[in-house]
Motif scaffolding. Structure first.
Motif, PDB file in Angstrom:
ATOM      1  N   GLN A 529       0.864  -1.166   0.000  1.00  0.00           N
ATOM      2  CA  GLN A 529       0.000   0.000   0.000  1.00  0.00           C
ATOM      3  C   GLN A 529       0.904   1.220   0.000  1.00  0.00           C
ATOM      4  O   GLN A 529       2.105   1.131   0.186  1.00  0.00           O
ATOM      5  N   GLU A 530       0.317   2.397  -0.224  1.00  0.00           N
ATOM      6  CA  GLU A 530       1.136   3.602  -0.206  1.00  0.00           C
ATOM      7  C   GLU A 530       1.606   3.902   1.208  1.00  0.00           C
ATOM      8  O   GLU A 530       0.954   3.590   2.190  1.00  0.00           O
ATOM      9  N   MET A 531       2.772   4.550   1.295  1.00  0.00           N
ATOM     10  CA  MET A 531       3.336   4.898   2.594  1.00  0.00           C
ATOM     11  C   MET A 531       2.832   6.228   3.106  1.00  0.00           C
ATOM     12  O   MET A 531       3.217   6.650   4.187  1.00  0.00           O
ATOM     13  N   THR A 532       2.031   6.904   2.351  1.00  0.00           N
ATOM     14  CA  THR A 532       1.638   8.254   2.708  1.00  0.00           C
ATOM     15  C   THR A 532       1.151   8.347   4.156  1.00  0.00           C
ATOM     16  O   THR A 532       0.174   7.712   4.531  1.00  0.00           O
ATOM     17  N   GLY A 533       1.866   9.125   4.946  1.00  0.00           N
ATOM     18  CA  GLY A 533       1.478   9.370   6.322  1.00  0.00           C
ATOM     19  C   GLY A 533       1.680   8.219   7.287  1.00  0.00           C
ATOM     20  O   GLY A 533       1.305   8.328   8.464  1.00  0.00           O
ATOM     21  N   PHE A 534       2.297   7.158   6.846  1.00  0.00           N
ATOM     22  CA  PHE A 534       2.466   5.958   7.683  1.00  0.00           C
ATOM     23  C   PHE A 534       3.256   6.293   8.946  1.00  0.00           C
ATOM     24  O   PHE A 534       4.274   6.986   8.901  1.00  0.00           O
ATOM     25  N   GLU A 535       2.791   5.811  10.082  1.00  0.00           N
ATOM     26  CA  GLU A 535       3.468   6.029  11.361  1.00  0.00           C
ATOM     27  C   GLU A 535       4.110   4.715  11.799  1.00  0.00           C
ATOM     28  O   GLU A 535       3.468   3.845  12.385  1.00  0.00           O
ATOM     29  N   LEU A 536       5.405   4.578  11.492  1.00  0.00           N
ATOM     30  CA  LEU A 536       6.149   3.347  11.739  1.00  0.00           C
ATOM     31  C   LEU A 536       6.770   3.374  13.131  1.00  0.00           C
ATOM     32  O   LEU A 536       7.654   4.183  13.416  1.00  0.00           O
ATOM     33  N   PRO A 537       6.348   2.480  14.030  1.00  0.00           N
ATOM     34  CA  PRO A 537       6.961   2.447  15.361  1.00  0.00           C
ATOM     35  C   PRO A 537       8.355   1.825  15.304  1.00  0.00           C
ATOM     36  O   PRO A 537       8.556   0.787  14.679  1.00  0.00           O
ATOM     37  N   LEU A 538       9.284   2.476  15.972  1.00  0.00           N
ATOM     38  CA  LEU A 538      10.653   1.959  16.072  1.00  0.00           C
ATOM     39  C   LEU A 538      10.914   1.353  17.438  1.00  0.00           C
ATOM     40  O   LEU A 538      11.794   0.514  17.593  1.00  0.00           O
ATOM     41  N   GLY A 539      10.159   1.783  18.420  1.00  0.00           N
ATOM     42  CA  GLY A 539      10.281   1.232  19.763  1.00  0.00           C
ATOM     43  C   GLY A 539       9.035   1.541  20.553  1.00  0.00           C
ATOM     44  O   GLY A 539       8.553   2.679  20.546  1.00  0.00           O
ATOM     45  N   ILE A 540       8.491   0.525  21.221  1.00  0.00           N
ATOM     46  CA  ILE A 540       7.320   0.686  22.082  1.00  0.00           C
ATOM     47  C   ILE A 540       7.643  -0.014  23.404  1.00  0.00           C
ATOM     48  O   ILE A 540       8.029  -1.180  23.411  1.00  0.00           O
ATOM     49  N   GLU A 541       7.490   0.706  24.511  1.00  0.00           N
ATOM     50  CA  GLU A 541       7.773   0.090  25.806  1.00  0.00           C
ATOM     51  C   GLU A 541       6.837   0.652  26.866  1.00  0.00           C
ATOM     52  O   GLU A 541       6.288   1.744  26.726  1.00  0.00           O
ATOM     53  N   ILE A 542       6.675  -0.129  27.930  1.00  0.00           N
ATOM     54  CA  ILE A 542       5.766   0.201  29.018  1.00  0.00           C
ATOM     55  C   ILE A 542       6.522   0.199  30.354  1.00  0.00           C
ATOM     56  O   ILE A 542       7.538  -0.495  30.502  1.00  0.00           O
ATOM     57  N   PHE A 543       6.043   0.996  31.296  1.00  0.00           N
ATOM     58  CA  PHE A 543       6.642   1.069  32.631  1.00  0.00           C
ATOM     59  C   PHE A 543       5.504   1.160  33.643  1.00  0.00           C
ATOM     60  O   PHE A 543       4.611   2.007  33.505  1.00  0.00           O
ATOM     61  N   ARG A 544       5.534   0.305  34.652  1.00  0.00           N
ATOM     62  CA  ARG A 544       4.501   0.307  35.696  1.00  0.00           C
ATOM     63  C   ARG A 544       4.894   1.290  36.780  1.00  0.00           C
ATOM     64  O   ARG A 544       5.942   1.156  37.435  1.00  0.00           O
ATOM     65  N   GLY A 545       4.020   2.294  37.013  1.00  0.00           N
ATOM     66  CA  GLY A 545       4.365   3.434  37.856  1.00  0.00           C
ATOM     67  C   GLY A 545       4.787   3.098  39.265  1.00  0.00           C
ATOM     68  O   GLY A 545       5.654   3.760  39.846  1.00  0.00           O
ATOM     69  N   ARG A 546       4.212   2.085  39.876  1.00  0.00           N
ATOM     70  CA  ARG A 546       4.506   1.738  41.268  1.00  0.00           C
ATOM     71  C   ARG A 546       5.975   1.417  41.502  1.00  0.00           C
ATOM     72  O   ARG A 546       6.433   1.394  42.656  1.00  0.00           O
ATOM     73  N   TYR A 547       6.729   1.175  40.428  1.00  0.00           N
ATOM     74  CA  TYR A 547       8.136   0.797  40.580  1.00  0.00           C
ATOM     75  C   TYR A 547       9.092   1.971  40.324  1.00  0.00           C
ATOM     76  O   TYR A 547      10.293   1.760  40.139  1.00  0.00           O
ATOM     77  N   VAL A 548       8.567   3.185  40.338  1.00  0.00           N
ATOM     78  CA  VAL A 548       9.405   4.336  40.008  1.00  0.00           C
ATOM     79  C   VAL A 548      10.574   4.495  40.974  1.00  0.00           C
ATOM     80  O   VAL A 548      11.640   5.009  40.595  1.00  0.00           O
ATOM     81  N   HIS A 549      10.441   4.035  42.206  1.00  0.00           N
ATOM     82  CA  HIS A 549      11.525   4.181  43.191  1.00  0.00           C
ATOM     83  C   HIS A 549      12.264   2.866  43.436  1.00  0.00           C
ATOM     84  O   HIS A 549      13.007   2.748  44.414  1.00  0.00           O
ATOM     85  N   GLY A 550      12.055   1.896  42.584  1.00  0.00           N
ATOM     86  CA  GLY A 550      12.771   0.629  42.707  1.00  0.00           C
ATOM     87  C   GLY A 550      11.892  -0.526  42.281  1.00  0.00           C
ATOM     88  O   GLY A 550      10.760  -0.645  42.756  1.00  0.00           O
ATOM     89  N   PHE A 551      12.406  -1.366  41.397  1.00  0.00           N
ATOM     90  CA  PHE A 551      11.607  -2.475  40.887  1.00  0.00           C
ATOM     91  C   PHE A 551      11.269  -3.491  41.977  1.00  0.00           C
ATOM     92  O   PHE A 551      10.308  -4.245  41.844  1.00  0.00           O
ATOM     93  N   ASP A 552      12.061  -3.495  43.038  1.00  0.00           N
ATOM     94  CA  ASP A 552      11.766  -4.397  44.154  1.00  0.00           C
ATOM     95  C   ASP A 552      11.021  -3.689  45.279  1.00  0.00           C
ATOM     96  O   ASP A 552      10.807  -4.263  46.352  1.00  0.00           O
ATOM     97  N   LYS A 553      10.605  -2.435  45.022  1.00  0.00           N
ATOM     98  CA  LYS A 553       9.958  -1.632  46.064  1.00  0.00           C
ATOM     99  C   LYS A 553       8.667  -1.008  45.538  1.00  0.00           C
ATOM    100  O   LYS A 553       8.558   0.226  45.403  1.00  0.00           O
ATOM    101  N   PRO A 554       7.654  -1.809  45.247  1.00  0.00           N
ATOM    102  CA  PRO A 554       6.398  -1.229  44.779  1.00  0.00           C
ATOM    103  C   PRO A 554       5.775  -0.356  45.861  1.00  0.00           C
ATOM    104  O   PRO A 554       5.808  -0.694  47.047  1.00  0.00           O
TER     105      PRO A 554
END
Length: 636
Positions: A529-554
């Motif tokens: 298909q045409e590429m016109t306006g295509f939004e190609l993701p190069l990286g998608i990642e998620i972060f769970r907020g409760r771990y902002v001060h340490g992944f072992d310290k929710p």
């Protein structure tokens, strides 16, 4: 000379199969036979099946495959949870190259001895199955792990396969990448080279089970299938409906698990009872284990740039063991333009993207096989590049001395939903949206079927316009670029954000926006298909907020308090071309791939109650004190 008719009859009977010659067939002769040997005398290969004993007496089902006439040959081993028998019985062909996967063809044609083994407890092997069996130590006091099983297997092979030259390599993707890495812990002296592909390394930080604390619902079905009847239990109870609706209507992920009767599966319990990054996960992390081990085995680490399952592992192991590579010639990192395990298949395209030929075969033939040939057959040193990456956008391979190659430069979220390389100066600036757990942002357009490979395999390159038009997705972009921007590394997110709730998730996407006024056709790697306006993701990642001060310290978030969330996007080699734009999208859900955050702090999100799920107002800040940005690894 006249031959008596009786002599002719006797001669004819001698040419019949033994069963016909020995027994008279009557109407009541039983018609069942014990087996049929599909390998006929004219076959060009030899196939043996052995039950190889481990140090504790457990025997593992092992298939040994080679061309007839093979001698003084290296062994290429794969240790798999995905059925060694089935992997070598897909056709009735009498030609070895038609019996194996595409990745194996060049090896068996070149007189490698190819060995496939069921790991303990699965398919035709004896013993008990433990998912990603921890290394012997604090979490495992049995004296047995995948490292010892690999050692014992290699020891048996070099002593009992007469056609072998005594040198072994190990290869495999995903779970097989994990078992390949485990073989490097106290390796057998005969193990001379390893090529772990998309390896499962740290299931909490960024591989299969969680990403930065957010649980990946997609793996529930996988867990049940692998844990039932020695991995024969894939016929599980679910309804034929949109996965978005299926998970949403069930409630929490824990409610979904209970609804379908999965709650007592041991590995499901391990997941639901260990939602934080405690010793349960950190002591299993293979990169941390290998960081403490001496470097004994030349290692080629391989991953796809759009690996939808295990993007974390290979770069993490490279970072852990590369400092031990004194002369920069024993450890290499490869990032190709592939999906998960795409290196072993056909690399012409991914989703809507198309590349310059079969990139996967090109890599296997030009780089991976010469790597094994050198260490296993004594071939000349191919001078494997320390880092090999495929630059998407311009479609070419790059050989580099290190990784990352880019130097960090911040691109800031700015006013009017812009992106700028200039730091913000405003005293206070933010954009906001309402995140509603009852209407989470889908990770691909609905209807969603995560078991459908046509949806699942290419989802990381799906056009993001379906999401960027939603009111609960913030979209920032640069002006049209007048010169190329080349990034080589893992972009680093610095997100300054607040929520009116007491917990929340943060999803950040880095996107290449194609021109909206012209079609670039095939020249820039797009087809169908045409590429016109295509939004190609190069990286998608998620972060769970409760771990902002340490992944072992929710801990609960303070409502409306600005926090600094820092996390990496997947590693990438990409060129944003002139005429394109750089885009960043921010949202708070990626459903049903990841479980919903109720946005109210609860001790264990798996068991959140309906009343815990509440709307929250999200503010993304971009001012002098809270300058949200992404550090782009820009190559010179």
């Amino acid at each position: 000379m006249k031959i008596h008719p009786l002599m002719l009859a006797l001669a004819a009977s001698s040419m019949l199969p033994a069963a016909f010659a020995a027994d008279k067939v009557t109407p009541m002769t039983p018609d069942g036979v014990a087996s049929y040997n599909k390998i006929r005398p004219e076959a060009d290969y030899i196939k043996r099946v052995e039950m190889v004993p481990m140090r504790d007496g457990t025997k593992l089902y092992t298939v040994i495959l080679m061309k007839k006439g093979t001698k003084n040959a290296p062994i290429l081993l794969s240790r798999t949870p995905y059925d060694a028998k089935g992997s070598t019985a897909r056709t009735s062909s009498q030609h070895i190259e038609e019996l194996v996967d595409a990745m194996d063809i060049e090896y068996v044609q070149d007189n490698y001895i190819r060995v496939y083994q069921d790991i303990r407890g699965l398919h035709n092997s004896e013993g008990d199955y433990v998912t990603n069996r921890p290394v012997v130590g604090p979490l495992n006091n049995t004296g047995i792990d995948e490292a010892t099983d690999a050692y014992d297997t290699i020891d048996w092979l070099v002593k009992n396969v007469a056609e072998s030259n005594g040198k072994v390599g190990i290869v495999g993707s995903s779970y097989l990448g994990f078992t390949s890495l485990m073989a490097e812990i106290n390796p057998h002296p005969a193990l001379k080279a390893a090529a772990p592909q998309s390896p499962m390394v740290d299931g909490w930080m960024g591989d299969d089970w969680f990403h930065n604390g957010a649980f990946r619902n997609v793996n529930i079905g996988y867990t049940i299938g692998q844990s039932t009847a020695k991995a024969e239990g894939w016929d599980i109870a679910t309804e034929p409906m949109d996965d978005y609706s299926r998970f949403l209507e069930a409630g929490s992920t824990g409610d979904y698990i209970k609804k379908w009767g999965y709650e007592n599966y041991p590995f499901i319990r391990k997941l639901t009872e260990n939602p934080a990054y405690t010793d349960f996960w950190s002591l299993q992390a293979v990169d941390k284990i290998l960081a403490k081990e001496p470097l004994k085995v030349p290692t080629m680490l391989i991953v796809g740039q759009w690996d939808q399952e295990d993007s974390y592992g290979a770069p993490a192991v490279y970072k852990a063991i590369e400092p031990k590579d004194k002369y920069n010639d024993k450890v290499s990192l490869v990032i190709g333009p592939w999906r998960h395990s795409g290196v072993n298949h056909y690399g012409y395209k991914l989703g809507a993207l198309t590349f310059t030929g079969d990139t996967a075969k090109e890599f296997r033939v030009k780089y991976m096989k010469p790597f094994f040939d050198h260490y296993l057959k004594g071939a000349p040193d191919p001078h494997t590049p320390p880092v090999l990456t495929y630059a998407t956008g311009v479609n070419k391979w790059n050989e580099s001395p290190k990784w990352p190659m880019g130097e960090g430069k911040k691109i800031y979220l700015s006013d009017n939903f812009g992106l700028s390389f200039d730091a913000p100066k405003a005293k206070q600036a933010f954009d906001d949206y309402v995140s509603d757990p009852a209407k989470p942002v889908p990770f691909i357009p609905r209807p969603i079927n995560m078991d459908d490979s046509s949806q699942w395999k290419p989802w990381l390159v799906h056009d993001q316009r379906f999401a960027s038009s939603r009111p609960d997705v913030l979209v920032y972009s640069t002006d049209v670029l007048d010169k190329p921007v080349h990034i080589m590394g893992a972009p680093l997110v610095n997100l300054f954000a607040s929520t009116s709730g007491s917990d929340g998730d943060w999803v950040v996407k880095l996107v290449d926006v194609y021109p909206n006024t012209t079609s670039e056709g095939h020249s820039q790697g797009y087809v169908g298909q045409e590429m016109t306006g295509f939004e190609l993701p190069l990286g998608i990642e998620i972060f769970r907020g409760r771990y902002v001060h340490g992944f072992d310290k929710p801990a609960a978030l303070t409502p409306n308090k600005v926090e600094h969330y820092q996390f990496e996007l997947p590693n990438v080699d990409h060129v944003f071309l002139p005429g394109h734009k750089i885009m960043v999208q921010v949202q708070s859900s990626l459903f049903p791939l990841y479980d919903r955050n109720p946005q109210t702090y609860v001790d264990n999100i798996f068991w959140a109650k309906p009343q815990d799920y509440k709307k929250a107002t999200i503010k993304v800040h971009h001012d002098a004190k809270a300058p949200s940005n992404i550090v782009l690894p820009i190559a010179k």
